[in-house]
Design a protein around this motif. Structure first.
Motif, PDB file in Angstrom:
ATOM      1  N   ALA A   7       0.824  -1.211   0.000  1.00 47.33           N
ATOM      2  CA  ALA A   7       0.000   0.000   0.000  1.00 47.33           C
ATOM      3  C   ALA A   7       0.857   1.259   0.000  1.00 47.33           C
ATOM      4  O   ALA A   7       0.598   2.215  -0.743  1.00 47.33           O
ATOM      5  CB  ALA A   7      -0.935  -0.014   1.206  1.00 47.33           C
ATOM      6  N   ASP A   8       1.928   1.278   0.829  1.00 47.59           N
ATOM      7  CA  ASP A   8       2.728   2.493   0.932  1.00 47.59           C
ATOM      8  C   ASP A   8       3.502   2.796  -0.338  1.00 47.59           C
ATOM      9  O   ASP A   8       3.921   3.930  -0.579  1.00 47.59           O
ATOM     10  CB  ASP A   8       3.697   2.407   2.123  1.00 47.59           C
ATOM     11  CG  ASP A   8       4.584   1.160   2.040  1.00 47.59           C
ATOM     12  OD1 ASP A   8       4.464   0.407   1.031  1.00 47.59           O
ATOM     13  OD2 ASP A   8       5.382   0.928   2.965  1.00 47.59           O
ATOM     14  N   ALA A   9       3.643   1.747  -1.214  1.00 45.28           N
ATOM     15  CA  ALA A   9       4.363   1.966  -2.480  1.00 45.28           C
ATOM     16  C   ALA A   9       3.476   2.615  -3.527  1.00 45.28           C
ATOM     17  O   ALA A   9       3.988   3.149  -4.532  1.00 45.28           O
ATOM     18  CB  ALA A   9       4.909   0.647  -3.016  1.00 45.28           C
ATOM     19  N   LEU A  10       2.128   2.549  -3.335  1.00 41.26           N
ATOM     20  CA  LEU A  10       1.219   3.057  -4.366  1.00 41.26           C
ATOM     21  C   LEU A  10       0.520   4.346  -3.975  1.00 41.26           C
ATOM     22  O   LEU A  10       0.015   5.057  -4.848  1.00 41.26           O
ATOM     23  CB  LEU A  10       0.168   1.995  -4.720  1.00 41.26           C
ATOM     24  CG  LEU A  10       0.674   0.773  -5.494  1.00 41.26           C
ATOM     25  CD1 LEU A  10      -0.500  -0.079  -5.943  1.00 41.26           C
ATOM     26  CD2 LEU A  10       1.502   1.199  -6.700  1.00 41.26           C
ATOM     27  N   VAL A  11       0.435   4.649  -2.696  1.00 40.36           N
ATOM     28  CA  VAL A  11      -0.201   5.905  -2.287  1.00 40.36           C
ATOM     29  C   VAL A  11       0.601   7.059  -2.879  1.00 40.36           C
ATOM     30  O   VAL A  11       1.819   7.133  -2.750  1.00 40.36           O
ATOM     31  CB  VAL A  11      -0.275   6.020  -0.758  1.00 40.36           C
ATOM     32  CG1 VAL A  11      -0.776   7.418  -0.342  1.00 40.36           C
ATOM     33  CG2 VAL A  11      -1.200   4.961  -0.194  1.00 40.36           C
ATOM     34  N   GLY A  12      -0.115   7.930  -3.554  1.00 40.02           N
ATOM     35  CA  GLY A  12       0.522   9.045  -4.232  1.00 40.02           C
ATOM     36  C   GLY A  12       0.749   8.789  -5.713  1.00 40.02           C
ATOM     37  O   GLY A  12       1.078   9.718  -6.462  1.00 40.02           O
ATOM     38  N   ARG A  13       0.581   7.569  -6.157  1.00 43.19           N
ATOM     39  CA  ARG A  13       0.701   7.267  -7.586  1.00 43.19           C
ATOM     40  C   ARG A  13      -0.700   7.184  -8.196  1.00 43.19           C
ATOM     41  O   ARG A  13      -1.704   7.020  -7.503  1.00 43.19           O
ATOM     42  CB  ARG A  13       1.440   5.939  -7.794  1.00 43.19           C
ATOM     43  CG  ARG A  13       2.872   5.948  -7.289  1.00 43.19           C
ATOM     44  CD  ARG A  13       3.523   4.601  -7.503  1.00 43.19           C
ATOM     45  NE  ARG A  13       3.564   4.249  -8.930  1.00 43.19           N
ATOM     46  CZ  ARG A  13       4.002   3.059  -9.374  1.00 43.19           C
ATOM     47  NH1 ARG A  13       4.383   2.119  -8.510  1.00 43.19           N
ATOM     48  NH2 ARG A  13       4.007   2.817 -10.659  1.00 43.19           N
ATOM     49  N   ARG A  14      -0.764   7.263  -9.522  1.00 48.53           N
ATOM     50  CA  ARG A  14      -2.064   7.162 -10.204  1.00 48.53           C
ATOM     51  C   ARG A  14      -2.529   5.702 -10.215  1.00 48.53           C
ATOM     52  O   ARG A  14      -1.719   4.777 -10.357  1.00 48.53           O
ATOM     53  CB  ARG A  14      -1.984   7.692 -11.630  1.00 48.53           C
ATOM     54  CG  ARG A  14      -1.705   9.185 -11.712  1.00 48.53           C
ATOM     55  CD  ARG A  14      -1.945   9.692 -13.118  1.00 48.53           C
ATOM     56  NE  ARG A  14      -3.356   9.856 -13.396  1.00 48.53           N
ATOM     57  CZ  ARG A  14      -3.934   9.640 -14.571  1.00 48.53           C
ATOM     58  NH1 ARG A  14      -3.213   9.193 -15.583  1.00 48.53           N
ATOM     59  NH2 ARG A  14      -5.233   9.838 -14.737  1.00 48.53           N
ATOM     60  N   ILE A  15      -3.831   5.520 -10.095  1.00 46.83           N
ATOM     61  CA  ILE A  15      -4.410   4.174 -10.052  1.00 46.83           C
ATOM     62  C   ILE A  15      -4.206   3.426 -11.358  1.00 46.83           C
ATOM     63  O   ILE A  15      -4.277   2.198 -11.409  1.00 46.83           O
ATOM     64  CB  ILE A  15      -5.912   4.249  -9.683  1.00 46.83           C
ATOM     65  CG1 ILE A  15      -6.455   2.854  -9.340  1.00 46.83           C
ATOM     66  CG2 ILE A  15      -6.713   4.894 -10.804  1.00 46.83           C
ATOM     67  CD1 ILE A  15      -7.874   2.867  -8.801  1.00 46.83           C
ATOM     68  N   THR A  16      -3.909   4.153 -12.436  1.00 46.18           N
ATOM     69  CA  THR A  16      -3.683   3.494 -13.734  1.00 46.18           C
ATOM     70  C   THR A  16      -2.474   2.578 -13.713  1.00 46.18           C
ATOM     71  O   THR A  16      -2.311   1.755 -14.617  1.00 46.18           O
ATOM     72  CB  THR A  16      -3.510   4.547 -14.835  1.00 46.18           C
ATOM     73  OG1 THR A  16      -2.476   5.471 -14.448  1.00 46.18           O
ATOM     74  CG2 THR A  16      -4.807   5.303 -15.090  1.00 46.18           C
ATOM     75  N   CYS A  17      -1.599   2.687 -12.665  1.00 42.62           N
ATOM     76  CA  CYS A  17      -0.435   1.802 -12.597  1.00 42.62           C
ATOM     77  C   CYS A  17      -0.837   0.357 -12.357  1.00 42.62           C
ATOM     78  O   CYS A  17      -0.027  -0.561 -12.529  1.00 42.62           O
ATOM     79  CB  CYS A  17       0.530   2.282 -11.507  1.00 42.62           C
ATOM     80  SG  CYS A  17      -0.143   2.141  -9.828  1.00 42.62           S
ATOM     81  N   LEU A  18      -2.109   0.132 -11.958  1.00 44.82           N
ATOM     82  CA  LEU A  18      -2.596  -1.241 -11.784  1.00 44.82           C
ATOM     83  C   LEU A  18      -3.038  -1.861 -13.107  1.00 44.82           C
ATOM     84  O   LEU A  18      -3.266  -3.069 -13.185  1.00 44.82           O
ATOM     85  CB  LEU A  18      -3.782  -1.262 -10.815  1.00 44.82           C
ATOM     86  CG  LEU A  18      -3.516  -0.755  -9.390  1.00 44.82           C
ATOM     87  CD1 LEU A  18      -4.818  -0.765  -8.595  1.00 44.82           C
ATOM     88  CD2 LEU A  18      -2.463  -1.619  -8.714  1.00 44.82           C
ATOM     89  N   ASP A  19      -3.153  -1.030 -14.148  1.00 48.54           N
ATOM     90  CA  ASP A  19      -3.668  -1.490 -15.443  1.00 48.54           C
ATOM     91  C   ASP A  19      -2.586  -2.201 -16.238  1.00 48.54           C
ATOM     92  O   ASP A  19      -1.380  -1.963 -16.055  1.00 48.54           O
ATOM     93  CB  ASP A  19      -4.186  -0.292 -16.236  1.00 48.54           C
ATOM     94  CG  ASP A  19      -5.253  -0.684 -17.265  1.00 48.54           C
ATOM     95  OD1 ASP A  19      -5.127  -1.778 -17.834  1.00 48.54           O
ATOM     96  OD2 ASP A  19      -6.196   0.099 -17.458  1.00 48.54           O
ATOM     97  N   VAL A  20      -3.010  -3.081 -17.125  1.00 49.30           N
ATOM     98  CA  VAL A  20      -2.081  -3.736 -18.045  1.00 49.30           C
ATOM     99  C   VAL A  20      -1.414  -2.690 -18.935  1.00 49.30           C
ATOM    100  O   VAL A  20      -0.225  -2.767 -19.238  1.00 49.30           O
ATOM    101  CB  VAL A  20      -2.823  -4.791 -18.903  1.00 49.30           C
ATOM    102  CG1 VAL A  20      -1.905  -5.361 -19.966  1.00 49.30           C
ATOM    103  CG2 VAL A  20      -3.357  -5.898 -18.019  1.00 49.30           C
ATOM    104  N   ASP A  21      -2.194  -1.703 -19.363  1.00 51.01           N
ATOM    105  CA  ASP A  21      -1.694  -0.601 -20.179  1.00 51.01           C
ATOM    106  C   ASP A  21      -1.964   0.699 -19.415  1.00 51.01           C
ATOM    107  O   ASP A  21      -3.052   1.275 -19.506  1.00 51.01           O
ATOM    108  CB  ASP A  21      -2.405  -0.582 -21.531  1.00 51.01           C
ATOM    109  CG  ASP A  21      -1.921   0.529 -22.448  1.00 51.01           C
ATOM    110  OD1 ASP A  21      -1.045   1.309 -22.015  1.00 51.01           O
ATOM    111  OD2 ASP A  21      -2.428   0.622 -23.590  1.00 51.01           O
TER     112      ASP A  21
END
Length: 435
Positions: free
Chosen positions: A45-59
């Motif tokens: 969780a702490d690695a993704l807070v502050g990043r855009r949710i699109t980083c979970l997408d395949v593209d």
């Protein structure tokens, strides 16, 4: 929160949600995640807070999450659909995603609540079931018939719940059109067979015995014969379902009819043979008896046939028999019975004529035979016929009536041939006078 105090409902739902819950701003930047985020996404969780949710997408740039985010922000309306995401370990998973806009007070920025639920196993099972269904549909479409499920409601109405694609080849109809309106198919069944269909289905519904029927179906290419077989089951709501198969049996019926013609037909003249005349004659008598009617019946004998055979040979005799039979058939209606009883003797049963009308019909037949001319070598041969007429009463016997006609025929021969004589007591109009 004091010890023993229950957490607020919102916190409890967030903690227990079986998937990913993400709180983002209007640009998709992750502000907060639920406690189960790492377990369900593989990302800390702490690695993704502050990043855009699109980083979970395949593209991340042009994938489904970018599309869902833009849709939700632009329209201020929820978006829901299936997303393809990538876990931290690189594994691709399908997520059921919901993007919910959270409108704040005046001047407050837009926020989004995003929930992702892993449906990979469900999707794989659905794909597997779909593949099985497609293979089953392919198998059903290759069967030599049409698989169907028919329902009869408590009032006797019929509708098809399923029809195989083989219906297109069988009847030139789409399964969908018949499932929308059963009469699209049922109205093509010939009227007599439609009545038999209604009766047989009613019997099967009551007895719960298997249904079976052969019926004629009108198609663009003509009439075909269909055999239907099905097993019934009664439902609690009073409806009956039949699961069964419709098979085109036209070739078999044509062969049966051809065989029947061979069995019941005299091969030389094309007339019925003696056995068929008695079988069909009894059916005619029974039908007339239900209406209280008598049936005229006659015996016919070609005059001096033995002398013709002895003088000109059997080939000429056969030609005379064929010409005689053809003339008789042309003088009668298609449904009148005409049979060769033996040698040069024939019988006629006038199916729909009254005894009073029969005399005129048969005398015209006699005159038509008298007009026959056979060209043999340099000779023109003529033939005549003698007839004996009797009546078959409603409760009478075909054999007895034929015997009475034979006696009348003997009298016609004795009185000079080429004439028609009736049996004693035969009803005849005054205008009819014997030759």
């Amino acid at each position: 929160m004091h010890r023993g105090q229950q957490p607020p409902l919102a916190e409890a739902l967030l903690d227990c949600f079986p998937g990913v819950v993400v709180h983002t701003d209007a640009h998709g930047v992750i502000l907060r995640v639920n406690p189960g985020f790492e377990e369900h996404s593989g990302h800390p969780a702490d690695a993704l807070v502050g990043r855009r949710i699109t980083c979970l997408d395949v593209d991340p740039l042009h994938g489904d999450i970018s599309h869902a985010l833009a849709h939700c922000v632009a329209r201020r309306r929820p978006w829901r659909g299936v997303l393809m995401c990538r876990r931290a370990d690189g594994r691709l998973i399908h997520q059921d995603g919901v993007f919910q806009p959270l409108e704040g007070g005046r001047g407050e920025p837009l926020r989004l609540l995003v929930t992702l639920h892993d449906i990979t196993e469900l999707r794989q099972k659905a794909l597997h079931d779909h593949a099985l269904l497609e293979r089953l549909q392919g198998t059903l479409s290759r069967l030599p018939g049409v698989v169907f499920q028919l329902r009869q409601d408590a009032r006797g109405g019929l509708d098809f719940l399923y029809l195989g694609d083989g219906l297109r080849a069988l009847a030139g109809l789409s399964p969908r059109s018949v499932m929308e309106r059963a009469d699209t198919l049922l109205e093509r069944i010939q009227a007599e067979d439609r009545a038999a269909l209604t009766t047989s289905l009613a019997q099967s519904a009551v007895s719960q015995e298997p249904w079976w029927l052969e019926f004629r179906l009108e198609t663009a290419d003509g009439v075909c014969w269909i055999e239907g077989r099905a097993s019934p089951s009664r439902r609690r709501d009073g409806t009956t379902l039949w699961d069964g198969l419709l098979i085109d049996i036209t070739p078999r019926k044509q062969e049966e009819q051809r065989t029947q013609r061979l069995v019941s037909t005299d091969m030389l003249t094309g007339a019925l043979n003696r056995r068929a005349f008695f079988d069909f004659g009894e059916a005619v008598r029974a039908h007339a008896a239900r209406q209280g009617r008598s049936v005229p019946l006659a015996m016919l004998d070609i005059d001096h046939f033995k002398r013709l055979n002895d003088t000109h040979g059997h080939a000429v005799g056969d030609l005379a028999l064929q010409a005689f039979a053809m003339t008789c058939r042309d003088s009668l209606r298609p449904y009148d019975l005409f049979a060769r009883i033996g040698g040069e003797e024939f019988a006629v049963m006038l199916v729909d004529s009254s005894p009073e009308e029969a005399w005129g019909v048969l005398d015209r037949l006699r005159a038509a035979v008298e007009a026959i001319e056979l060209e043999v070598a340099d000779t023109t041969l003529r033939i005549t016929v003698s007839l004996g007429l009797a009546v078959l009463p409603p409760e009478g016997s075909v054999d007895l009536a034929l015997s009475q006609a034979d006696q009348a025929l003997y009298r016609a021969k004795h009185e000079g041939r080429n004439r028609l004589a009736e049996s004693p007591g035969y009803p005849r109009s005054r205008e009819d006078t014997p030759r």
